[in-house]
Design a protein around this motif. Sequence first.
Motif, PDB file in Angstrom:
ATOM      1  N   GLN A   1      30.405  33.128  39.608  1.00  0.00           N
ATOM      2  CA  GLN A   1      30.921  31.766  39.759  1.00  0.00           C
ATOM      3  C   GLN A   1      32.440  31.758  39.628  1.00  0.00           C
ATOM      4  O   GLN A   1      33.124  31.011  40.320  1.00  0.00           O
ATOM      5  CB  GLN A   1      30.296  30.841  38.702  1.00  0.00           C
ATOM      6  CG  GLN A   1      28.808  30.594  38.919  1.00  0.00           C
ATOM      7  CD  GLN A   1      28.520  29.783  40.168  1.00  0.00           C
ATOM      8  OE1 GLN A   1      28.933  28.649  40.306  1.00  0.00           O
ATOM      9  NE2 GLN A   1      27.805  30.382  41.118  1.00  0.00           N
ATOM     10  N   ALA A   2      32.950  32.607  38.733  1.00  0.00           N
ATOM     11  CA  ALA A   2      34.407  32.704  38.584  1.00  0.00           C
ATOM     12  C   ALA A   2      35.029  33.180  39.892  1.00  0.00           C
ATOM     13  O   ALA A   2      36.078  32.692  40.313  1.00  0.00           O
ATOM     14  CB  ALA A   2      34.759  33.662  37.452  1.00  0.00           C
TER      15      ALA A   2
ATOM     16  N   LEU B   1      33.853  32.689  42.920  1.00  0.00           N
ATOM     17  CA  LEU B   1      33.840  31.552  43.847  1.00  0.00           C
ATOM     18  C   LEU B   1      34.989  30.605  43.538  1.00  0.00           C
ATOM     19  O   LEU B   1      35.685  30.124  44.434  1.00  0.00           O
ATOM     20  CB  LEU B   1      32.518  30.780  43.734  1.00  0.00           C
ATOM     21  CG  LEU B   1      31.288  31.391  44.383  1.00  0.00           C
ATOM     22  CD1 LEU B   1      30.084  30.489  44.175  1.00  0.00           C
ATOM     23  CD2 LEU B   1      31.522  31.595  45.872  1.00  0.00           C
ATOM     24  N   ALA B   2      35.189  30.340  42.242  1.00  0.00           N
ATOM     25  CA  ALA B   2      36.238  29.410  41.840  1.00  0.00           C
ATOM     26  C   ALA B   2      37.615  29.950  42.215  1.00  0.00           C
ATOM     27  O   ALA B   2      38.436  29.231  42.789  1.00  0.00           O
ATOM     28  CB  ALA B   2      36.156  29.146  40.337  1.00  0.00           C
TER      29      ALA B   2
ATOM     30  N   PHE C   1      36.703  21.946  42.909  1.00  0.00           N
ATOM     31  CA  PHE C   1      36.297  23.013  43.828  1.00  0.00           C
ATOM     32  C   PHE C   1      35.457  22.380  44.932  1.00  0.00           C
ATOM     33  O   PHE C   1      34.260  22.152  44.779  1.00  0.00           O
ATOM     34  CB  PHE C   1      35.538  24.103  43.084  1.00  0.00           C
ATOM     35  CG  PHE C   1      36.357  24.739  41.999  1.00  0.00           C
ATOM     36  CD1 PHE C   1      37.420  25.570  42.307  1.00  0.00           C
ATOM     37  CD2 PHE C   1      36.093  24.468  40.656  1.00  0.00           C
ATOM     38  CE1 PHE C   1      38.191  26.148  41.305  1.00  0.00           C
ATOM     39  CE2 PHE C   1      36.861  25.039  39.658  1.00  0.00           C
ATOM     40  CZ  PHE C   1      37.915  25.879  39.985  1.00  0.00           C
TER      41      PHE C   1
ATOM     42  N   LEU D   1      31.493  25.168  35.763  1.00  0.00           N
ATOM     43  CA  LEU D   1      32.726  25.953  35.665  1.00  0.00           C
ATOM     44  C   LEU D   1      33.634  25.387  34.574  1.00  0.00           C
ATOM     45  O   LEU D   1      34.385  26.122  33.948  1.00  0.00           O
ATOM     46  CB  LEU D   1      33.453  25.982  37.006  1.00  0.00           C
ATOM     47  CG  LEU D   1      32.939  27.029  37.992  1.00  0.00           C
ATOM     48  CD1 LEU D   1      33.486  26.767  39.382  1.00  0.00           C
ATOM     49  CD2 LEU D   1      33.317  28.433  37.540  1.00  0.00           C
TER      50      LEU D   1
ATOM     51  N   PHE E   1      33.176  27.140  31.433  1.00  0.00           N
ATOM     52  CA  PHE E   1      33.239  28.598  31.644  1.00  0.00           C
ATOM     53  C   PHE E   1      33.441  29.387  30.351  1.00  0.00           C
ATOM     54  O   PHE E   1      32.884  30.457  30.171  1.00  0.00           O
ATOM     55  CB  PHE E   1      34.368  28.931  32.622  1.00  0.00           C
ATOM     56  CG  PHE E   1      34.403  30.372  33.024  1.00  0.00           C
ATOM     57  CD1 PHE E   1      33.535  30.858  33.981  1.00  0.00           C
ATOM     58  CD2 PHE E   1      35.295  31.259  32.426  1.00  0.00           C
ATOM     59  CE1 PHE E   1      33.545  32.197  34.347  1.00  0.00           C
ATOM     60  CE2 PHE E   1      35.314  32.601  32.786  1.00  0.00           C
ATOM     61  CZ  PHE E   1      34.433  33.061  33.746  1.00  0.00           C
TER      62      PHE E   1
END
Lengths: 293, 236
Positions: A167-168, A170-171, B90, B101, B104
């Motif tokens: 996910q990081a 993608l971000a 995002f 996120l 995170f």
Amino acid sequence: MDFLTYLVSGLSLGSIYAIIALGYTMVYGIAKMLNFAHGDVLMIGAYISFVFINQLGLDPILSLLLACISCTIIGIVIERIAYKPLRGANSLSVLITAIGVSYFLQNIALLIFGANTKSYKSIVSLPPLHLFDGNLNISSESIVTILLCIIIMIALTTFINKTKMGQAMLAVSEDRSASTLMGINVNGTIAMTFAIGSFLAGIAGVLLCSAYPTLTPTTGAMPGIKAFVAAVIGGIGSIPGAFIGGLILGVLENLSKAYISAQLSDAIVFSLLIIMLLVKPSGILGKTSIEKV
Amino acid sequence: MVLLDVKKLNVYYGMIHAVKDVSFSVNEGDIVTLIGANGAGKTTILQTLTGIVPIKSGKVKYHGKDISKKLNHKLVNDGIAHVPEGRRIFASLSVYQNLKLGAFTRNNREEIEESLENVYKKFPILKERSKQLAGTLSGGEQQMLAVGRALMSKPKLLFLDEPSMGLSPIYVNTIFDIIEEVHKEGVSILLVEQNAKKALSIATKAYVLETGKIVKEGNPKELLDDPAIKASYLGE
């Protein structure tokens, strides 16, 4: 039956392109740069596995693993030394640096292993598959390559969608400074992307040389460029795009070799790139902006 | 107690001296607002504090500890969240992925789930649209997502950069209500706004910035009545 044979070996070649293209596409998606040294990392991986298998006589699977680990380390080191200092520089400088790294790796290989072609012993030692009373023969390398490519695709997609690191990635690919604000270590994420891409290059190098058993310092150059074309055709930045682009390119190349002309096959492959850029520059699965302003 | 203490902060963009010897502080429980015209350096100050723009000189203390050498992504761990100018959600990820996120740096699943419920309670529209891609939300909804995403890190100190920018008056009111609600839950706030009237009406302390310098500071209620402020920032 001939057609099926060409198709299967095309899919196998395409699978190798796809694995290389994954490295291009991930690095482009996340670091926003074209790593033209990617094909040469593959070549170094092939040489390393060559030393382990053919000269030291180690177990093929172990050699594959060692080659992949070496490529991972090389990828991280290249990123740290050559690309990281250029973070924020314009993309042309980064591109030129990547080409420089590419020549550097080729010449290192030339220095250590010489210009002579090495004949590479395949890591797969299984018998070929005979189907339809021996009318369709599929080499065990093709089967292993296609299966490995599918496994890699599934593993990578799962990694990106299910893990925090994924996910990081993608971000970061979407917005670096917003990722920083989420507490994501952007430099670490970029290094991780290079590590994964280079690991895959190691696999691709071993598979490529197992299927086409000649190894020279420029072995990685042409497959590297073709994988780049595959990534662009599939939509650069897109992981399934790299897979589809790779397969299309491999099949197209093999079928044109078989039915049109062996000399012209590369020209046909690159024409597809030109057509794609004219018709749909973002590629088959490329992102079209959905942003609402 | 002083939560954030900034002393003589200087920031450059190349040759341009964008922030000049700026000093201010945020106490625990404060809503501090920095007001000023476009280009006064408000956004730059916030971006410097969260490591997006490099600091040239100055001291930044958080919880009494000097953090001026480590203004980077790790601050999120320490409880500082930043809702950036222009929202910066995002766009190609879903609303739910955006919120995840935001958490995170956290690892406890149950607590993250709790924060998610909390955000959904504040912004029911985000729950409704959780599967939708964030880029397809309206401007106001995106701003709510940006605030919700910041809250997912369970901050002690929240930076808000122009939360009302480009929003319809209804959304502006909603966003300011949410800011006050978050503040009541114990989060200290540093608010940068061009809508000076709104910002001063909820703030507990205010600073006025002009071309990179703090030219005035004080009680927001008094600033609201200050003729010079009225003329320059309140359009009266």
